[in-house]
Design an enzyme around this catalytic site. Structure first.
Site: not given
Length: 247
Positions: A88, A140, A154, A157, A187
């Site tokens: 995570n 994601s 991001y 990745s 979220i």
């Protein structure tokens, strides 16, 4: 008690989604190894112990393989098994690509993608030895389903995590190990709480169910993938975004 007496390692479990995952697995009967680099892993471990469940807090920099290796060894020596790994730990610093330098790129890739590699590499020998394992990688919707500006590092990745999940799932299936990913949408986390109100509202309005997801809702998906209920599922990505990417 879907993961009763299983031993689970959760990275980045000091706050946010990782904390919710650790607490949910504990509430479902797992002994949880809470790792983080912030020091907040001890707080999460205390919350788990308050539930009457065994917890082991470990400081872990996922970018360093030797630390991941040492953590896995400690878990094996203490519990005699490693059943679940939840990768995570991750960061999402917003930065325009024109202003991004090599250091900015490397930091995100090192934590989000290489960290997933390091921790998986560290636990796999133990999972293979027991012919059982559940690896859940937190990806994601960014990079895997849609793109987002100012987050190219991001997105790269998180897309890489999905490719890693699918490839590894094929290699380790014969050892009774399932590898899956969860791709959350927007979220409610400490990061969203500091967002500009107008930007926050724009995101909320774009979600068909009318709200951002909660960390506990991601934890529910992870718990399902960590349990025997998902024994036929491997190499898959479950999107949890309230319909955000359907439009």
């Amino acid at each position: 008690m879907r993961v009763k007496d299983k031993v689970a390692i959760v990275t980045g479990a000091g706050q946010g989604i990782g904390r919710s995952i650790a607490l949910r697995l504990a509430s479902e009967g797992a002994k949880v190894v809470v790792t983080d680099i912030s020091g907040k892993e001890f707080d999460t471990a205390k919350e788990i112990r308050d539930l009457g469940v065994e917890a082991l807090p470990l400081k872990l920099d996922v970018t360093k393989y030797h630390e991941a290796h040492d953590a896995a060894r400690q878990v094996w020596e203490k519990f005699g098994r490693i059943d679940i790994l939840v990768n995570n730990a991750g960061i999402y610093p917003f930065k325009n690509f024109d202003d991004m330098d090599e250091g900015d790129w490397d930091r995100v890739i090192q934590i989000n993608l290489k960290g997933t590699f390091n921790c998986t590499k560290a636990v796999l020998p133990y999972m293979k030895a027991q012919n059982y394992g559940r690896i859940i990688n937190i990806s994601s919707i960014a990079g895997t389903v849609v793109g987002f500006p100012n987050l190219s590092h991001y997105c790269a990745s998180k897309a890489g995590i999905v490719g890693f999940t699918r490839g590894l799932a094929l290699e380790v299936a014969k050892y009774g190990i399932c590898v899956n990913a969860v791709a959350p949408g927007p979220i409610e986390t400490p990061g969203t709480q500091i967002m500009d109100k107008e930007a926050y509202e724009a995101i909320r309005r774009a979600i068909p169910i009318g709200r951002l997801g909660g960390p506990q809702e991601v934890a529910s998906v992870v718990t399902f993938l960590a349990s025997e209920e998902s024994s036929l599922i491997t190499g898959q990505v479950i999107v949890a975004d309230g319909g955000y990417t359907l439009q």
